[in-house]
Write a protein that holds these residues in place. Sequence first.
Motif, PDB file in Angstrom:
ATOM      1  N   ARG A 274     -10.497   0.021 -25.401  1.00 15.62           N
ATOM      2  CA  ARG A 274     -11.087   0.314 -24.108  1.00 15.62           C
ATOM      3  C   ARG A 274     -11.082   1.822 -23.867  1.00 15.62           C
ATOM      4  O   ARG A 274     -10.248   2.537 -24.402  1.00 15.62           O
ATOM      5  N   ILE A 295     -13.421   0.795 -18.749  1.00 16.71           N
ATOM      6  CA  ILE A 295     -12.712   0.644 -17.478  1.00 16.71           C
ATOM      7  C   ILE A 295     -13.083   1.859 -16.640  1.00 16.71           C
ATOM      8  O   ILE A 295     -12.751   2.985 -16.987  1.00 16.71           O
ATOM      9  N   GLN A 319     -14.454  -3.270 -16.728  1.00 17.62           N
ATOM     10  CA  GLN A 319     -13.629  -3.484 -15.548  1.00 17.62           C
ATOM     11  C   GLN A 319     -13.917  -2.334 -14.585  1.00 17.62           C
ATOM     12  O   GLN A 319     -14.075  -1.187 -15.029  1.00 17.62           O
ATOM     13  N   THR A 338     -11.375  -7.831 -20.023  1.00 24.93           N
ATOM     14  CA  THR A 338     -12.561  -7.199 -19.459  1.00 24.93           C
ATOM     15  C   THR A 338     -13.609  -8.264 -19.137  1.00 24.93           C
ATOM     16  O   THR A 338     -13.575  -9.376 -19.659  1.00 24.93           O
TER      17      THR A 338
END
Length: 368
Positions: A274, A295, A319, A338
């Motif tokens: 991520r 994210i 996210q 996610t």
Amino acid sequence: MTQLTNNKRPIIYLAATGHGFGHAVRISTVADAILKLCPDSLIIMVTTAPRWLLESYIAGDFIYRPLAFDVGVIQSDSFTMDKVATLKKIQELYKKREWLMAGEINFLKTNKVDLILADIPPLMAPIAKLAGIPCWMMGNFGWDFIYQAWGEEWQEVVNWIRDCYQQCDRLFRFPMAEPMNTFNSITDVGLTGGNHRYKIDDLRNNFNINAPPEKTILLTFGGLGLQEIPYANLAQFSDWQFITFDSNAPELDNIIKISNSIYRPVDFMPLCSRVISKPGFSTFAETMRLDIPIISLVRNDFAETPFLLEGITNYAEHQIVETDSFFQGSWDFLKQDTNPPKIGKILAKDGAEVIAKAILDRCFSEPK
């Protein structure tokens, strides 16, 4: 690769808003694509973004011209905007615009520039028109759109910027864009971004990255960074590793600080499960081109943000984290899965190449 005909050497002037790194990054990817298609092209990079940043994306020679033809937003970090100072600076730019324009018109004519590509200083369009050369632009928002949301006192500036943009000959509009209806001729293109240049195993060995990808996270918040990142939260992830370009990050066992300017965030993205970022087109685009989950924090009071967040919601694993959860929370979001994209990973990834080819086609179609 494009071959030169009749000894014609394309001379292309690329101008980018200098605040932050995003505008300079994406126009640099176009410059790099131009040189790959036609290595004999003469590239003139016009921005106050640092030369080392341009060099990290452009694998070839270029002329660096550190000038500013717009203001963008004056910020102390990626979230903190000084609107009063920004408006004052724009008003100062407006007062000296004729002097700025005269000098650059002379430069363009003297150097026989074939075409301007701008991301997305408004003043470049009237400069190009007076110099008698085409001005193309690229972006996912215009500065008129950003400033319009800030109130009535900005209206005079907004009107001036719109008048400039209406003199632009062609706009390449990226995904995750506001409508950009100020422009008269719009061509939609795909994502832009750099390609990672180093072998994953070499990066792991050189930087002692031992955690598996699912526990390796890249923290990247653009050229302006963030103040007061709550690095103390990383203590609860002792068996994870966090990669950062923040020179002010503390010396913790699970933080890997990258300080050498030859490396870019995109080079480390393939090692990670991520990427944690603020809303920003260039970071989002590079992450999405590699199909890595994002994210993102929420950035209020900046009109581009809803379009970017809608973009990753529709087209990326993602996210979206409220700023309070990031700055005051315990980062439990890292322990959650996610979200899948609502539409799918369907965005084209060849924006830079499409723009570069269009520029060269135009240069070679016009008599020198």
